[in-house]
Design a protein around this motif. Structure first.
Motif, short mmCIF file in Angstrom:
data_model
loop_
_atom_site.label_atom_id
_atom_site.label_comp_id
_atom_site.label_asym_id
_atom_site.label_seq_id
_atom_site.Cartn_x
_atom_site.Cartn_y
_atom_site.Cartn_z
N ASP A 163 39.22 23.83 29.57
CA ASP A 163 39.64 25.17 30.02
C ASP A 163 38.47 25.88 30.68
N VAL A 164 38.54 25.99 32.01
CA VAL A 164 37.45 26.64 32.76
C VAL A 164 37.70 28.14 32.90
N GLY A 165 38.94 28.55 32.78
CA GLY A 165 39.33 29.93 33.07
C GLY A 165 38.59 30.96 32.24
N MET A 166 38.40 32.11 32.84
CA MET A 166 37.80 33.25 32.13
C MET A 166 38.66 34.47 32.44
N ASN A 167 39.44 34.86 31.45
CA ASN A 167 40.36 35.98 31.63
C ASN A 167 40.23 36.92 30.43
N ALA B 260 41.86 22.99 33.63
CA ALA B 260 42.50 24.21 34.15
C ALA B 260 41.44 25.14 34.69
N ALA B 261 41.48 25.40 36.00
CA ALA B 261 40.49 26.28 36.66
C ALA B 261 41.24 27.18 37.63
N VAL B 262 41.97 28.12 37.06
CA VAL B 262 42.86 28.97 37.86
C VAL B 262 42.45 30.44 37.81
N GLY B 263 42.21 30.94 36.59
CA GLY B 263 41.94 32.36 36.45
C GLY B 263 43.18 33.15 36.09
N LYS B 264 44.13 32.47 35.39
CA LYS B 264 45.34 33.16 34.91
C LYS B 264 45.65 32.68 33.50
N ARG B 265 45.96 33.60 32.63
CA ARG B 265 46.27 33.23 31.25
C ARG B 265 47.53 32.37 31.18
N CYS C 262 46.05 20.19 41.75
CA CYS C 262 47.17 21.14 41.85
C CYS C 262 46.65 22.51 42.29
N HIS C 263 47.53 23.30 42.85
CA HIS C 263 47.15 24.62 43.37
C HIS C 263 48.37 25.52 43.34
N SER C 264 48.25 26.68 43.97
CA SER C 264 49.35 27.66 43.86
C SER C 264 50.62 27.18 44.55
N GLY C 265 50.50 26.21 45.44
CA GLY C 265 51.69 25.71 46.12
C GLY C 265 52.29 24.47 45.47
N CYS D 5 27.46 23.59 38.92
CA CYS D 5 27.18 23.60 37.48
C CYS D 5 28.43 23.57 36.61
N THR D 6 29.51 24.26 37.00
CA THR D 6 30.68 24.33 36.11
C THR D 6 31.38 22.97 35.98
N PRO D 7 31.76 22.32 37.09
CA PRO D 7 32.38 21.00 36.91
C PRO D 7 31.42 19.97 36.33
N VAL E 77 43.71 18.20 37.83
CA VAL E 77 42.87 19.39 37.99
C VAL E 77 43.76 20.50 38.53
N ILE E 78 43.82 21.62 37.82
CA ILE E 78 44.61 22.76 38.31
C ILE E 78 43.63 23.76 38.91
N GLY E 79 43.72 23.94 40.22
CA GLY E 79 42.77 24.79 40.96
C GLY E 79 42.01 23.93 41.96
N ARG E 80 41.78 24.48 43.14
CA ARG E 80 41.11 23.71 44.20
C ARG E 80 40.01 24.52 44.88
N SER E 81 39.31 25.37 44.11
CA SER E 81 38.24 26.15 44.73
C SER E 81 37.07 25.22 45.07
N ASN E 82 36.21 25.71 45.99
CA ASN E 82 35.06 24.90 46.39
C ASN E 82 34.02 24.80 45.28
N MET F 59 28.13 25.86 29.04
CA MET F 59 27.75 24.62 29.73
C MET F 59 27.34 24.89 31.19
N THR F 60 27.97 25.89 31.80
CA THR F 60 27.65 26.21 33.19
C THR F 60 26.18 26.61 33.32
N ILE F 61 25.74 27.49 32.43
CA ILE F 61 24.34 27.92 32.50
C ILE F 61 23.41 26.75 32.15
P1 NAP Z 1 39.62 30.69 42.55
O1 NAP Z 1 38.67 30.48 43.67
O2 NAP Z 1 40.40 31.97 42.47
O3 NAP Z 1 40.66 29.47 42.53
C1 NAP Z 1 41.77 29.47 41.72
C2 NAP Z 1 42.62 28.28 42.04
O4 NAP Z 1 43.78 28.31 41.22
C3 NAP Z 1 43.11 28.24 43.49
O5 NAP Z 1 42.92 26.94 44.01
C4 NAP Z 1 44.60 28.59 43.38
O6 NAP Z 1 45.41 27.94 44.33
C5 NAP Z 1 44.93 28.04 42.02
N1 NAP Z 1 46.10 28.69 41.45
C6 NAP Z 1 46.40 30.01 41.40
N2 NAP Z 1 47.56 30.20 40.76
C7 NAP Z 1 48.01 29.00 40.39
C8 NAP Z 1 49.16 28.55 39.70
N3 NAP Z 1 50.07 29.42 39.24
N4 NAP Z 1 49.31 27.23 39.49
C9 NAP Z 1 48.41 26.35 39.94
N5 NAP Z 1 47.27 26.71 40.59
C10 NAP Z 1 47.08 28.02 40.82
O7 NAP Z 1 38.90 30.58 41.14
P2 NAP Z 1 37.61 29.71 40.67
O8 NAP Z 1 36.37 30.34 41.18
O9 NAP Z 1 37.86 28.28 40.90
O10 NAP Z 1 37.68 30.02 39.10
C11 NAP Z 1 38.81 29.67 38.34
C12 NAP Z 1 38.65 30.27 36.94
O11 NAP Z 1 37.50 29.72 36.34
C13 NAP Z 1 38.44 31.79 36.92
O12 NAP Z 1 39.03 32.31 35.75
C14 NAP Z 1 36.94 31.93 36.83
O13 NAP Z 1 36.54 33.13 36.23
C15 NAP Z 1 36.63 30.75 35.95
N6 NAP Z 1 35.26 30.25 36.08
C16 NAP Z 1 34.59 30.04 34.93
C17 NAP Z 1 33.32 29.55 34.97
C18 NAP Z 1 32.62 29.30 33.68
O14 NAP Z 1 31.42 29.16 33.66
N7 NAP Z 1 33.35 29.20 32.57
C19 NAP Z 1 32.69 29.28 36.18
C20 NAP Z 1 33.43 29.47 37.36
C21 NAP Z 1 34.71 29.97 37.29
P3 NAP Z 1 45.30 28.22 45.92
O15 NAP Z 1 44.08 27.47 46.38
O16 NAP Z 1 46.55 27.67 46.45
O17 NAP Z 1 45.16 29.70 46.06
#
Ligand code: NAP
Length: 281
Positions: free
Chosen positions: A228-232, A207-212, A188-191, A140-142, A163-168, A265-267
């Motif tokens: 901006d997907v992040g929620m912080n 941006a989908a990382v979870g860091k401000r 992109c990801h943490s590495g 739903c989110t993407p 895309v910053i973040g590579r979660s499933n 949008m996710t909901i």
């Molecule tokens: P996650 O599983 O923790 O994944 C975070 C990703 O960010 C990982 O791939 C990580 O890399 C990467 N990362 C961490 N630090 C980084 C850096 N400094 N530079 C580049 N990449 C970095 O989180 P997620 O579930 O995908 O969620 C991401 C954010 O979106 C969170 O804030 C979450 O709350 C939010 N979110 C919001 C919604 C919404 O409805 N708005 C829905 C889902 C999630 P590695 O893979 O190398 O660890």
């Protein structure tokens, strides 16, 4: 330059009105679209999420069932509940709220959901369908992010999307969806080394990382679309995203706010997926 705002609340309203219309049409044919939401344990954030999902269903004319279980529920009992919901004809979509307690294997539970009812799009079959471009439920989110790009008439063909973040559940499916629309995609990801050099080339940044402040104004190409997907939480405890909104909005062409952007949008896309599950029968 001040960016245009992509308003997730306004877009959600439009999409939810369409869901309500389609739900009414199904009801007229004797089908009531139904979502089962399963919550195990007392995680406060999860409780808010499931409440919002159930309310959104009710507001759009979808039937929803909230099943709550104590954190002590066994994995076997949860799997039995999922099995029963798979066979329940009144239920078209099943959502098991994550995270699950540590003694339960979340992957096993998600894999137990029938792919035909996997409205969260987390099942391996759903991920595989997205990968090979076959019909299936998109996470739903993407999916919501793609709808936001569609709403501004943005043509991704040949554009560079970073895309910053590579979660499933966000980063990887997001990259595949952008690729399917013929963007050139960098994940992109943490590495990742020198993130700024990559984002500066991007026509679209997600941006989908979870860091401000992962993305600041000096990292953005003028006119780019920033999602901006992040929620912080910021220092005052207020909800904020991964993007330095105040700075980036002066450089970007389009930007999504937090709150009021990707979150609603996710909901909304969960409702869309549930409705589609019911329409597919
Ligand atoms: P996650 O599983 O923790 O994944 C975070 C990703 O960010 C990982 O791939 C990580 O890399 C990467 N990362 C961490 N630090 C980084 C850096 N400094 N530079 C580049 N990449 C970095 O989180 P997620 O579930 O995908 O969620 C991401 C954010 O979106 C969170 O804030 C979450 O709350 C939010 N979110 C919001 C919604 C919404 O409805 N708005 C829905 C889902 C999630 P590695 O893979 O190398 O660890």
């Amino acid at each position: 330059m001040t960016a245009h705002i992509i308003d997730g609340i306004a877009l959600s309203k439009q999409l939810r009105a369409d869901v309500a219309r389609r739900a009414a049409a199904l009801r007229a044919r004797g089908v009531v679209p139904g979502l089962a939401v399963v919550l195990v344990g007392e995680n406060p954030a999860s409780q808010v999420y499931v409440r919002n999902k159930v309310k959104a269903c009710e507001d759009s004319g979808l039937h929803s069932v909230l099943e709550r279980y104590p954190a002590t529920l066994s994995e076997a009992d949860l799997l039995a509940r999922v099995d029963a919901l798979n066979r329940d004809p009144a239920i078209h979509g099943i959502l098991v709220q994550l995270p699950l307690p540590a003694h339960i294997d979340a992957h096993k539970v998600i894999e137990a959901i029938s792919p035909a009812k996997d409205v969260d799009g987390f099942h391996v079959a759903s991920a595989g369908a997205l990968m090979v471009g076959q019909p299936g439920f998109w996470p739903c989110t993407p999916y919501g992010c793609m709808k936001m790009l569609e709403s501004i008439g943005y043509d991704l063909k040949g554009k560079h999307a970073v895309v910053i973040g590579r979660s499933n559940i966000v980063g990887k499916p997001m990259a595949l969806m952008l690729l399917q629309k013929n963007a050139t995609v960098t994940i992109c990801h943490s590495g990742t080394q020198n993130l700024k050099a990559l984002t500066l080339q991007a026509d679209v940044v997600v941006a989908a990382v979870g860091k401000r402040n992962v993305l600041t104004a000096d990292m953005v190409k003028p006119g780019a679309v920033v999602i901006d997907v992040g929620m912080n939480r910021n220092d005052e405890g207020k909800l904020c995203g991964d993007v330095d909104f105040d700075g980036v909005k002066e450089v970007a062409g389009w930007i999504t706010p937090v709150p009021g952007g990707v979150g609603p949008m996710t909901i909304t896309m969960l409702l869309v997926n549930t409705l589609e599950a019911a329409e597919r029968g």
